[in-house]
Design a protein around this motif. Sequence first.
Motif, mmCIF file in Angstrom:
data_model
loop_
_atom_site.group_PDB
_atom_site.id
_atom_site.type_symbol
_atom_site.label_atom_id
_atom_site.label_comp_id
_atom_site.label_asym_id
_atom_site.label_seq_id
_atom_site.Cartn_x
_atom_site.Cartn_y
_atom_site.Cartn_z
ATOM 1 N N ILE A 1 0.884 -0.442 -0.541
ATOM 2 C CA ILE A 1 -0.059 0.525 0.399
ATOM 3 C C ILE A 1 0.862 1.554 -0.165
ATOM 4 N N PRO A 2 2.225 1.300 1.232
ATOM 5 C CA PRO A 2 2.817 2.569 0.588
ATOM 6 C C PRO A 2 3.020 2.498 -0.294
ATOM 7 N N LEU B 1 -7.010 2.145 7.045
ATOM 8 C CA LEU B 1 -6.916 3.007 5.709
ATOM 9 C C LEU B 1 -7.684 4.398 5.913
ATOM 10 N N GLU B 2 -7.367 5.122 7.525
ATOM 11 C CA GLU B 2 -7.052 6.553 6.669
ATOM 12 C C GLU B 2 -6.051 7.052 6.148
ATOM 13 N N VAL B 3 -5.040 6.094 6.286
ATOM 14 C CA VAL B 3 -3.682 7.299 5.633
ATOM 15 C C VAL B 3 -4.318 7.087 4.141
ATOM 16 N N VAL B 4 -4.824 5.506 3.801
ATOM 17 C CA VAL B 4 -5.387 5.626 1.912
ATOM 18 C C VAL B 4 -6.203 6.849 1.355
ATOM 19 N N GLU C 1 -20.458 3.958 7.632
ATOM 20 C CA GLU C 1 -20.629 5.127 8.744
ATOM 21 C C GLU C 1 -19.672 6.057 8.723
ATOM 22 N N ASP C 2 -18.418 4.835 9.019
ATOM 23 C CA ASP C 2 -16.987 5.950 9.577
ATOM 24 C C ASP C 2 -16.275 6.860 8.370
#
Length: 879
Positions: free
Chosen positions: A269-270, A312-315, A357-358
């Motif tokens: 992912i990075p 997933l927030e970094v994405v 929701e998130d």
Amino acid sequence: MASSSSSGSVPALEAVQILVASLVDESPSVREASLSSLKEIAPLNPLLVLDCCAAVSHGGRKKFGNLTGVFLVMANAVRVMDKKDVDPTYMSKLAKIATSEIITSKDFNSDWQRAAANLLVSIGSRDPDLLMEEMFIHLSGSNPAVPAMVQILADFAKAEALQFSSRLKDVLLRVLPILGSVRDAHRPIFANAFKCWCQAAWQRVGDFPSDSPFDSDVMSFMNSVFELLLRAWASSRDIRVRISSVEALGEMVGLVTRPQLKAALPRLIPTILDLCKKYQEIAYVATRSLHNVLNACLNSETGPPLLDFDDLEVVLFTLLPAASYNSKDDRSNFSMGLKTYNEIQHCFLVVGSVYPEDLCNFLLNKCKSKDEASVIGALCTIKHLLPRLLEAWHTKQTSLVEIVKLLLDEHNLGIQKALAELIVVMASHCYLPTTAAEMSVEFLIRNCAVNEETSNSINFLKIGSSQYKKLEVMLGPVGPEELRAVSEKGLLLLAFTIPEMEHVLWPFILKMIIPKRYTGAVATICRCVTELLGRQRTPQSGSLYSEFNSTNDLPSPEELFARLIVLLHDPLAREQLATQILTVLCYLGPLFSGNLASFWHDEVPKMKAYISDSDDLREDPSYQETWDDMIINFLSESLDVVQDRDWIVSLGEAFAKQYTLYLGDNEHCALLHRCLGMLLQKVDDRIFVREKIDWMYKNANILDPTNRLGLAKGIGLVAASHLDTVLEKLKRILDDVGYSAFQRFLSFFSIRVKAEDADDTYAALALMYGYAASYAPTTVIEARINALVGTNMLGSLLHVQHANAKKAVITAIDLLGRSVLHAAEMGVSFPLKRRDQLLAYVLTLMGRDESYDINDSSVELLHTQACHNNLMIVFGIFQ
């Protein structure tokens, strides 16, 4: 196999040979024509064409200079051959011709090599095993042609996915042993090949689920390749290797085991996110792979999501600033930008389908950010996801509405544009309650009226962090014109395509016609009103009109009419403003007094016809004067039809009240003077008339020639019925000026007393006197003109110094003379007693040429016309 040439006649053979020989002609147009002709001929006799091409290709590039054209023709001929004509021996011969040319070079970039590869792919489509056999001969670690063979197999997988996928295992058996020795320069070719091979295999799985090419051996091979790409190639310093490796990994994530995929995520992912921050072409490839990775991680049927929302927030933080594209981008980048945008939104949708929701809370919080790019990205993402997550986000309706209300006063144009688009989506899914809907409609109308002047400055999207600087190309600036176009389209969509918005728009939208700040949106508003009322032409057609009458906070019909009639002024205004106003007046007819609706039904088409061709209008230098006269006549006849004194007085009050709407707008203010003057002509209340002409003069900008002329014409129209009242007003103005010669002398030393101001006042007075005489009845004007000249009242106006003021005074004297001549033409005896003095005024002005440019032809023309008319009076021609 017998020679295929025998199947064609000798002339046909010679003709084809000539065309093949023309492929090396010096002229590019001849080469192109020959190539096109051979491709057209190939379906008629493919064997003949192949024989002729094969004959010239034996010598290679040194003997025949255009092998590119030869191989392209041969590839086309192979594709169109009948199945019965496909002879393996002959196909093998052709394949070796192409292969022998490819392996003579270490590189695989030339046009002729790509054309030879095209021929081999065509042969593989007719005989896949023959192609595989030919390729496998050269797939060894020491063979320099290996990259070319791998690229051909990739091309074959794209062209014949089902044929290739059944042979995938054989290909992997031969390719994997040589991967460790592949140089960096060739790694993109191998990575691209793995991507194409995986895509072919996935296509076979989709078409034939029970016949999967992924047995245990293939899966083992893929796992090994996945690890190699992830741990070695994806971290290469060569950006091309990284891009191609990430693209291949994106296709392979569904083939590796879940434990292997989970272990790979901290590295994978990075790596992908780093490429997402690059230019559009790179970002598109990276986001497409990221979409596949997220789909494999979150939507697997074999277990729970491999990533929590916190992971997933970094994405999301990385993608959000790029979750928008600007339609003003260069057209060469537009398609790529749109593709990248779609892939980013696919990524958000995958996350939203698992954590709805998130994700919604995350986006709502980003809408409150001070970083414009993040706010715009969040708004665009909500717009994209709302229709797709409608049920999951239903509990978030109130929060979404609050965010919209919070951003309605935002000044950044990019945010306003994104918000305008979101409002339309929310309205179409009934997410806007009445109050919020009305606020949103007003927001759209405000942006429909935006222009370069009302916008303090063009807002540029500022990327919050230096790591996103490369995304500025993707986001770009949003200007007032683009914001206006989006808002106009949105408002029209609300009125035309969303029935649920009818109760919000009507009659609320009529309130938006009056305010000055929404003037630029009136054309769009009129289109919306026309659509809303056009749908009501049913037996219940009175429902909308009754709703209008039951609402107290709306403008009165008189106020609407006054506003719209003045805004007719510019027939060339954008969005066909004048035509839209005329159309909506007909629809609003039932709101007005008397039989206006039926009268307008007959008159409006005539006015529309005059302004229907804008090019013809521009060619007529007097179109504006003609059009303004038509508007005044239209108003006059409408008032005659009404014959309702109270309604006319109320309309007069509306005209007077709306002077504040045209401060600084001298063109429209001039027409408003004339409209009010025409209305006062129809009123018999002298007190009301006196009050309104005082108001007209008070609100006139006599420093501006256009405004001054409109005032004079308006006062003249009043004089047609109230000459004495008008003359009294003009006498008071003249007395108030009190500008003696001594005061004029002092004006050279005082900043408080300016000659220009007095000249403007005298110019306005002169024009008002002139138009009063011009419009006044011929039966009563004689005594007034005699008194005006006899008391030397006009003489005090002759001392103006500036050219514009002098033009106005000359025009006024000319109008006085014309009124006398007009009376004579009407058969009215007009023995003007002060004829000589009237001519002397003209001569006096003609003699004062030191204060203006003697070359000013317009002043000289006015002098000449006025002198001519007054000489006719002096000579008594009409007595």
